[in-house]
Design an enzyme around this catalytic site. Structure first.
Site: not given
Length: 405
Positions: A160, A267, A300, A304, A311, A329, A334, A393
Protein backbone atom coordinates in the site's frame (compact mmCIF):
# COMPACT_ATOMS: atom_id res chain seq x y z
CA UNK A 1 20.15 20.51 -5.99
CA UNK A 2 17.00 22.48 -5.16
CA UNK A 3 13.69 20.76 -4.52
CA UNK A 4 12.19 18.75 -7.37
CA UNK A 5 9.45 20.57 -9.29
CA UNK A 6 5.97 19.10 -9.78
CA UNK A 7 4.79 20.38 -13.15
CA UNK A 8 1.89 18.10 -14.09
CA UNK A 9 -0.83 15.90 -12.58
CA UNK A 10 -3.03 13.15 -13.96
CA UNK A 11 -5.73 11.28 -12.06
CA UNK A 12 -8.21 8.49 -12.68
CA UNK A 13 -10.23 7.56 -9.59
CA UNK A 14 -13.73 6.51 -8.54
CA UNK A 15 -14.35 10.24 -8.05
CA UNK A 16 -13.61 11.06 -11.69
CA UNK A 17 -11.56 10.25 -14.77
CA UNK A 18 -9.42 13.37 -14.60
CA UNK A 19 -7.89 15.72 -12.06
CA UNK A 20 -10.66 18.32 -12.02
CA UNK A 21 -13.51 15.84 -11.56
CA UNK A 22 -11.62 13.95 -8.85
CA UNK A 23 -10.85 17.11 -6.88
CA UNK A 24 -14.42 18.42 -7.12
CA UNK A 25 -15.93 15.19 -5.82
CA UNK A 26 -13.33 14.79 -3.08
CA UNK A 27 -14.30 18.23 -1.83
CA UNK A 28 -17.91 17.09 -1.59
CA UNK A 29 -16.79 14.57 1.04
CA UNK A 30 -19.16 11.79 0.01
CA UNK A 31 -18.05 8.18 -0.37
CA UNK A 32 -18.18 6.62 -3.83
CA UNK A 33 -18.72 3.07 -2.48
CA UNK A 34 -21.49 1.06 -4.13
CA UNK A 35 -22.49 -2.54 -4.69
CA UNK A 36 -20.14 -3.98 -7.30
CA UNK A 37 -21.50 -6.56 -9.80
CA UNK A 38 -18.06 -8.14 -10.09
CA UNK A 39 -18.10 -8.88 -6.35
CA UNK A 40 -21.70 -10.09 -6.17
CA UNK A 41 -20.69 -13.57 -4.94
CA UNK A 42 -18.34 -12.26 -2.24
CA UNK A 43 -19.12 -11.72 1.43
CA UNK A 44 -18.20 -8.06 0.91
CA UNK A 45 -19.95 -7.24 -2.40
CA UNK A 46 -19.17 -3.52 -2.64
CA UNK A 47 -16.24 -1.34 -3.70
CA UNK A 48 -15.31 2.11 -4.93
CA UNK A 49 -15.40 1.72 -8.72
CA UNK A 50 -14.33 4.23 -11.37
CA UNK A 51 -17.70 3.98 -13.09
CA UNK A 52 -17.12 7.03 -15.30
CA UNK A 53 -13.85 5.69 -16.73
CA UNK A 54 -14.31 5.02 -20.46
CA UNK A 55 -11.07 3.53 -21.80
CA UNK A 56 -12.33 2.87 -25.34
CA UNK A 57 -13.21 6.53 -25.76
CA UNK A 58 -9.93 7.70 -24.24
CA UNK A 59 -7.51 5.14 -25.71
CA UNK A 60 -9.29 3.56 -28.65
CA UNK A 61 -10.82 0.10 -28.94
CA UNK A 62 -7.71 -1.77 -30.10
CA UNK A 63 -5.40 -0.55 -27.35
CA UNK A 64 -8.10 -0.99 -24.72
CA UNK A 65 -8.53 -4.64 -25.75
CA UNK A 66 -4.77 -5.30 -25.63
CA UNK A 67 -4.00 -3.90 -22.17
CA UNK A 68 -5.52 -4.49 -18.75
CA UNK A 69 -7.47 -1.96 -16.73
CA UNK A 70 -4.63 -0.96 -14.38
CA UNK A 71 -2.51 -0.17 -17.45
CA UNK A 72 -5.37 1.70 -19.12
CA UNK A 73 -5.76 3.90 -16.05
CA UNK A 74 -2.04 4.57 -15.80
CA UNK A 75 -1.83 5.56 -19.47
CA UNK A 76 -4.77 7.96 -19.24
CA UNK A 77 -3.31 9.55 -16.10
CA UNK A 78 0.11 9.86 -17.75
CA UNK A 79 -1.34 11.53 -20.84
CA UNK A 80 -3.20 14.04 -18.69
CA UNK A 81 -0.12 14.74 -16.56
CA UNK A 82 2.13 15.32 -19.58
CA UNK A 83 -0.44 17.59 -21.19
CA UNK A 84 -0.84 19.47 -17.92
CA UNK A 85 2.94 19.96 -17.78
CA UNK A 86 3.03 21.19 -21.41
CA UNK A 87 5.57 18.53 -22.25
CA UNK A 88 6.13 16.45 -25.34
CA UNK A 89 8.54 15.92 -28.25
CA UNK A 90 10.80 18.96 -28.45
CA UNK A 91 10.49 19.75 -24.74
CA UNK A 92 12.45 16.73 -23.54
CA UNK A 93 15.28 14.37 -24.38
CA UNK A 94 13.46 11.00 -24.38
CA UNK A 95 16.58 9.23 -23.13
CA UNK A 96 16.49 11.39 -19.98
CA UNK A 97 12.83 10.87 -19.12
CA UNK A 98 12.00 8.04 -16.73
CA UNK A 99 8.80 6.35 -15.59
CA UNK A 100 8.37 4.88 -12.09
CA UNK A 101 4.99 3.41 -11.16
CA UNK A 102 3.86 1.77 -7.96
CA UNK A 103 1.83 -1.39 -8.57
CA UNK A 104 0.71 -3.83 -5.91
CA UNK A 105 -0.31 -7.02 -7.71
CA UNK A 106 -0.93 -5.97 -11.29
CA UNK A 107 -3.88 -7.63 -12.97
CA UNK A 108 -5.96 -9.77 -10.64
CA UNK A 109 -8.88 -10.39 -12.97
CA UNK A 110 -6.71 -11.56 -15.86
CA UNK A 111 -4.77 -13.91 -13.60
CA UNK A 112 -7.93 -15.40 -12.11
CA UNK A 113 -9.59 -16.02 -15.47
CA UNK A 114 -6.41 -17.49 -16.97
CA UNK A 115 -5.80 -19.84 -14.04
CA UNK A 116 -9.42 -21.00 -14.32
CA UNK A 117 -8.82 -22.02 -17.94
CA UNK A 118 -5.66 -23.92 -16.97
CA UNK A 119 -7.43 -25.69 -14.13
CA UNK A 120 -10.17 -26.79 -16.51
CA UNK A 121 -7.67 -28.04 -19.08
CA UNK A 122 -8.53 -25.29 -21.56
CA UNK A 123 -4.94 -24.58 -22.56
CA UNK A 124 -5.99 -23.48 -26.04
CA UNK A 125 -8.05 -20.74 -24.46
CA UNK A 126 -5.08 -19.11 -22.72
CA UNK A 127 -4.22 -15.86 -24.45
CA UNK A 128 -0.65 -15.19 -25.60
CA UNK A 129 -1.18 -11.65 -24.30
CA UNK A 130 -1.53 -12.85 -20.69
CA UNK A 131 1.97 -11.87 -19.54
CA UNK A 132 2.20 -8.46 -21.26
CA UNK A 133 -1.35 -7.72 -20.04
CA UNK A 134 -0.73 -8.64 -16.42
CA UNK A 135 2.95 -8.11 -15.52
CA UNK A 136 3.26 -5.19 -13.06
CA UNK A 137 6.02 -3.47 -15.05
CA UNK A 138 3.85 -3.21 -18.16
CA UNK A 139 2.07 -0.06 -17.00
CA UNK A 140 5.39 1.78 -17.07
CA UNK A 141 6.40 0.00 -20.26
CA UNK A 142 3.21 0.90 -22.12
CA UNK A 143 3.52 4.54 -21.05
CA UNK A 144 7.04 4.62 -22.49
CA UNK A 145 5.79 3.12 -25.77
CA UNK A 146 2.87 5.56 -25.89
CA UNK A 147 5.00 8.65 -25.25
CA UNK A 148 8.28 7.53 -26.85
CA UNK A 149 10.27 7.62 -23.60
CA UNK A 150 13.66 5.89 -23.44
CA UNK A 151 14.94 6.55 -19.92
CA UNK A 152 14.74 4.11 -17.01
CA UNK A 153 11.28 2.67 -16.38
CA UNK A 154 10.20 0.33 -13.63
CA UNK A 155 7.48 -0.95 -11.34
CA UNK A 156 7.74 -0.52 -7.58
CA UNK A 157 5.96 -2.97 -5.28
CA UNK A 158 5.82 -1.97 -1.62
CA UNK A 159 2.18 -2.96 -1.03
CA UNK A 160 0.00 0.00 0.00
CA UNK A 161 3.04 2.30 0.05
CA UNK A 162 3.92 1.58 -3.60
CA UNK A 163 2.67 4.85 -5.07
CA UNK A 164 4.57 6.87 -2.50
CA UNK A 165 7.70 4.78 -2.88
CA UNK A 166 7.61 5.42 -6.63
CA UNK A 167 8.02 9.12 -5.89
CA UNK A 168 10.93 8.33 -3.55
CA UNK A 169 12.75 6.55 -6.38
CA UNK A 170 11.83 9.26 -8.88
CA UNK A 171 13.26 11.87 -6.52
CA UNK A 172 16.52 9.91 -6.40
CA UNK A 173 16.70 9.60 -10.20
CA UNK A 174 16.32 13.36 -10.52
CA UNK A 175 18.65 14.38 -7.72
CA UNK A 176 21.36 12.01 -8.98
CA UNK A 177 21.23 13.62 -12.42
CA UNK A 178 20.15 10.37 -14.09
CA UNK A 179 16.94 11.97 -15.43
CA UNK A 180 15.67 15.44 -16.22
CA UNK A 181 12.01 14.37 -15.99
CA UNK A 182 10.29 11.42 -14.32
CA UNK A 183 6.65 10.42 -14.62
CA UNK A 184 6.00 8.96 -11.18
CA UNK A 185 2.88 7.52 -9.63
CA UNK A 186 0.92 4.34 -9.19
CA UNK A 187 -1.96 2.29 -10.55
CA UNK A 188 -4.06 -0.57 -9.23
CA UNK A 189 -7.39 -2.28 -9.76
CA UNK A 190 -7.94 -3.78 -6.33
CA UNK A 191 -11.64 -4.49 -6.67
CA UNK A 192 -11.64 -8.09 -7.90
CA UNK A 193 -12.87 -11.25 -6.15
CA UNK A 194 -9.45 -12.53 -5.09
CA UNK A 195 -8.69 -9.30 -3.22
CA UNK A 196 -12.20 -9.11 -1.82
CA UNK A 197 -12.08 -12.64 -0.42
CA UNK A 198 -8.52 -12.57 0.92
CA UNK A 199 -8.67 -9.13 2.55
CA UNK A 200 -12.01 -10.09 4.09
CA UNK A 201 -10.51 -13.31 5.47
CA UNK A 202 -7.81 -11.15 7.09
CA UNK A 203 -10.46 -8.98 8.71
CA UNK A 204 -9.24 -5.91 6.80
CA UNK A 205 -12.45 -5.02 4.91
CA UNK A 206 -15.47 -3.23 6.25
CA UNK A 207 -18.50 -5.51 6.64
CA UNK A 208 -21.10 -2.72 6.38
CA UNK A 209 -22.92 -4.56 3.60
CA UNK A 210 -26.17 -2.70 4.25
CA UNK A 211 -24.43 0.68 4.11
CA UNK A 212 -21.59 0.64 1.56
CA UNK A 213 -21.44 4.43 1.36
CA UNK A 214 -20.85 4.62 5.11
CA UNK A 215 -18.31 1.80 5.22
CA UNK A 216 -15.00 3.65 4.90
CA UNK A 217 -14.73 5.84 7.99
CA UNK A 218 -11.11 6.59 8.94
CA UNK A 219 -10.50 7.60 12.57
CA UNK A 220 -14.17 7.03 13.46
CA UNK A 221 -14.96 5.04 16.58
CA UNK A 222 -17.14 2.70 14.49
CA UNK A 223 -14.59 1.91 11.78
CA UNK A 224 -14.27 -1.77 10.90
CA UNK A 225 -12.07 -1.92 7.80
CA UNK A 226 -11.34 -0.38 4.43
CA UNK A 227 -13.19 -0.45 1.09
CA UNK A 228 -11.49 -1.76 -2.03
CA UNK A 229 -10.95 0.76 -4.79
CA UNK A 230 -9.10 1.37 -8.01
CA UNK A 231 -7.34 4.21 -9.72
CA UNK A 232 -4.14 5.76 -10.96
CA UNK A 233 -2.16 8.93 -10.48
CA UNK A 234 0.86 10.24 -12.36
CA UNK A 235 2.90 13.28 -11.34
CA UNK A 236 5.39 14.91 -13.68
CA UNK A 237 8.54 15.58 -11.65
CA UNK A 238 11.40 17.63 -13.05
CA UNK A 239 14.79 18.84 -12.02
CA UNK A 240 14.23 22.45 -11.00
CA UNK A 241 16.78 23.62 -13.58
CA UNK A 242 15.01 21.74 -16.38
CA UNK A 243 11.61 23.18 -15.42
CA UNK A 244 13.06 26.68 -15.20
CA UNK A 245 14.81 26.42 -18.57
CA UNK A 246 11.56 25.62 -20.36
CA UNK A 247 9.54 28.07 -18.25
CA UNK A 248 7.29 25.31 -17.00
CA UNK A 249 4.31 26.03 -14.74
CA UNK A 250 5.45 24.72 -11.34
CA UNK A 251 2.49 23.44 -9.30
CA UNK A 252 4.43 22.46 -6.19
CA UNK A 253 7.81 21.15 -5.09
CA UNK A 254 8.70 17.72 -3.78
CA UNK A 255 10.84 18.91 -0.89
CA UNK A 256 11.65 15.40 0.32
CA UNK A 257 10.65 11.77 -0.12
CA UNK A 258 11.69 9.09 2.36
CA UNK A 259 11.14 5.32 2.54
CA UNK A 260 11.81 3.08 5.55
CA UNK A 261 10.83 -0.34 6.89
CA UNK A 262 9.38 -1.36 10.27
CA UNK A 263 11.06 -4.78 10.61
CA UNK A 264 8.16 -5.63 12.92
CA UNK A 265 5.33 -7.73 11.42
CA UNK A 266 4.12 -8.91 7.98
CA UNK A 267 0.80 -7.04 8.14
CA UNK A 268 0.48 -5.05 11.38
CA UNK A 269 2.05 -1.64 12.04
CA UNK A 270 4.23 -0.90 15.06
CA UNK A 271 1.44 -0.24 17.61
CA UNK A 272 2.93 2.91 19.14
CA UNK A 273 3.54 4.45 15.73
CA UNK A 274 7.26 4.85 16.40
CA UNK A 275 8.38 3.57 12.99
CA UNK A 276 5.99 5.87 11.13
CA UNK A 277 7.11 8.73 13.37
CA UNK A 278 10.74 8.00 12.54
CA UNK A 279 9.93 8.19 8.83
CA UNK A 280 8.03 11.46 9.14
CA UNK A 281 10.89 13.01 11.13
CA UNK A 282 13.41 11.87 8.51
CA UNK A 283 11.31 13.43 5.74
CA UNK A 284 11.03 16.74 7.62
CA UNK A 285 14.75 16.78 8.30
CA UNK A 286 15.56 16.08 4.64
CA UNK A 287 13.24 18.93 3.63
CA UNK A 288 14.90 21.21 6.19
CA UNK A 289 11.52 21.88 7.77
CA UNK A 290 10.25 21.70 11.33
CA UNK A 291 6.93 20.15 12.41
CA UNK A 292 5.57 23.67 12.89
CA UNK A 293 6.06 24.36 9.17
CA UNK A 294 3.54 21.69 8.11
CA UNK A 295 0.01 22.98 7.57
CA UNK A 296 -1.78 19.77 6.61
CA UNK A 297 -1.38 15.99 6.57
CA UNK A 298 -2.95 13.70 3.98
CA UNK A 299 -3.09 10.57 6.12
CA UNK A 300 -2.76 6.95 5.08
CA UNK A 301 -6.09 6.65 6.92
CA UNK A 302 -7.29 3.19 5.92
CA UNK A 303 -10.27 2.94 8.30
CA UNK A 304 -8.82 -0.13 10.05
CA UNK A 305 -8.54 -0.28 13.82
CA UNK A 306 -4.78 -0.83 14.03
CA UNK A 307 -3.54 1.40 11.22
CA UNK A 308 -5.54 4.48 12.10
CA UNK A 309 -4.54 4.29 15.75
CA UNK A 310 -0.85 3.72 14.99
CA UNK A 311 -0.79 6.61 12.50
CA UNK A 312 -2.53 8.92 14.97
CA UNK A 313 0.06 8.03 17.62
CA UNK A 314 2.86 8.72 15.14
CA UNK A 315 1.45 12.16 14.37
CA UNK A 316 1.07 12.99 18.06
CA UNK A 317 4.69 11.91 18.58
CA UNK A 318 6.10 14.14 15.83
CA UNK A 319 3.78 17.13 16.12
CA UNK A 320 3.06 18.65 19.51
CA UNK A 321 -0.19 19.86 17.96
CA UNK A 322 -0.80 18.01 14.67
CA UNK A 323 -2.08 20.15 11.79
CA UNK A 324 -5.44 19.39 10.13
CA UNK A 325 -5.68 15.85 8.77
CA UNK A 326 -7.75 14.32 6.00
CA UNK A 327 -8.13 10.75 4.73
CA UNK A 328 -8.81 10.50 0.99
CA UNK A 329 -9.63 6.77 1.16
CA UNK A 330 -12.88 7.63 2.93
CA UNK A 331 -14.23 8.90 -0.40
CA UNK A 332 -12.51 6.80 -3.09
CA UNK A 333 -11.57 3.63 -1.23
CA UNK A 334 -8.18 1.96 -1.08
CA UNK A 335 -6.39 1.62 -4.41
CA UNK A 336 -3.50 -0.33 -2.78
CA UNK A 337 -0.49 0.24 -5.10
CA UNK A 338 -2.04 3.39 -6.53
CA UNK A 339 -3.15 4.94 -3.23
CA UNK A 340 0.05 6.76 -2.25
CA UNK A 341 0.38 8.43 -5.63
CA UNK A 342 -3.28 9.48 -5.66
CA UNK A 343 -2.87 11.01 -2.22
CA UNK A 344 0.33 12.80 -3.27
CA UNK A 345 -1.55 14.33 -6.20
CA UNK A 346 -4.40 15.37 -3.90
CA UNK A 347 -1.83 16.95 -1.57
CA UNK A 348 -0.54 19.03 -4.49
CA UNK A 349 -4.11 20.09 -5.25
CA UNK A 350 -4.55 21.15 -1.62
CA UNK A 351 -1.51 23.41 -2.00
CA UNK A 352 -2.83 24.83 -5.27
CA UNK A 353 -6.36 25.50 -4.01
CA UNK A 354 -5.41 26.26 -0.38
CA UNK A 355 -8.14 23.88 0.67
CA UNK A 356 -8.32 20.59 2.58
CA UNK A 357 -10.98 18.14 1.34
CA UNK A 358 -13.06 16.52 4.08
CA UNK A 359 -12.92 13.00 5.45
CA UNK A 360 -16.19 11.19 4.77
CA UNK A 361 -18.26 9.35 7.37
CA UNK A 362 -16.48 10.65 10.45
CA UNK A 363 -19.42 10.85 12.84
CA UNK A 364 -17.63 10.32 16.17
CA UNK A 365 -13.87 10.31 16.39
CA UNK A 366 -12.24 7.44 18.25
CA UNK A 367 -11.56 8.76 21.79
CA UNK A 368 -8.04 7.30 21.57
CA UNK A 369 -7.31 9.41 18.47
CA UNK A 370 -6.43 12.99 19.30
CA UNK A 371 -6.34 14.63 15.88
CA UNK A 372 -7.98 17.56 14.12
CA UNK A 373 -9.63 15.64 11.27
CA UNK A 374 -11.35 17.75 8.62
CA UNK A 375 -14.87 16.46 8.10
CA UNK A 376 -18.30 17.38 6.70
CA UNK A 377 -17.01 20.14 4.39
CA UNK A 378 -13.72 21.42 2.92
CA UNK A 379 -11.60 23.65 5.08
CA UNK A 380 -9.88 26.71 3.69
CA UNK A 381 -6.30 26.95 4.95
CA UNK A 382 -3.07 28.85 4.33
CA UNK A 383 -0.81 26.02 3.23
CA UNK A 384 2.86 26.21 2.31
CA UNK A 385 3.95 22.67 3.21
CA UNK A 386 2.03 19.39 3.51
CA UNK A 387 2.87 15.79 4.35
CA UNK A 388 1.49 12.70 2.59
CA UNK A 389 1.82 9.37 4.42
CA UNK A 390 1.66 5.83 3.01
CA UNK A 391 2.20 2.58 4.92
CA UNK A 392 2.02 -0.99 3.63
CA UNK A 393 2.26 -4.69 4.42
CA UNK A 394 5.80 -5.81 5.05
CA UNK A 395 6.33 -2.74 7.23
CA UNK A 396 6.79 -0.46 4.22
CA UNK A 397 6.65 3.27 4.89
CA UNK A 398 6.85 6.23 2.55
CA UNK A 399 6.47 9.87 3.54
CA UNK A 400 6.44 12.79 1.13
CA UNK A 401 6.83 16.48 1.94
CA UNK A 402 5.37 18.82 -0.67
CA UNK A 403 5.68 22.59 -0.63
CA UNK A 404 4.32 25.56 -2.55
CA UNK A 405 6.42 26.70 -5.54
Amino acid sequence: MSAVAVTGLGLVTPAGSDTTATWDRLCQGRSMALLDPELADCAVPFSCRAADFAPERLLGRGLTWRIDRFIQMAMVAAREAVGHARLGPGQWDPARVGVVLGVGTGSGDTSISTYAKLRNGQHQGVSPTFIPRSAPNMAAGEICIDLGLQGPSMAVATACASGGTALVIADQLLRSGTCDVVLAGGSEVARHPLSAVTFDKMGALSRRVRDPEGASRPFDSGRDGFVLGEGAAVLVLERAEHARARRAPVLARLASAVATTDAHHPTAPVPDGSSAARTIRAALEKADLSPADIGHINAHGTSTKLNDLAEARALRTVFSCPPPVTATKSVIGHAIGGAGAIEAAVSVLSLIHQRIPPTANLDRIDPDIDLDVVTKQPREARLSAVVSNSFGFGGQNSVLVLTSP
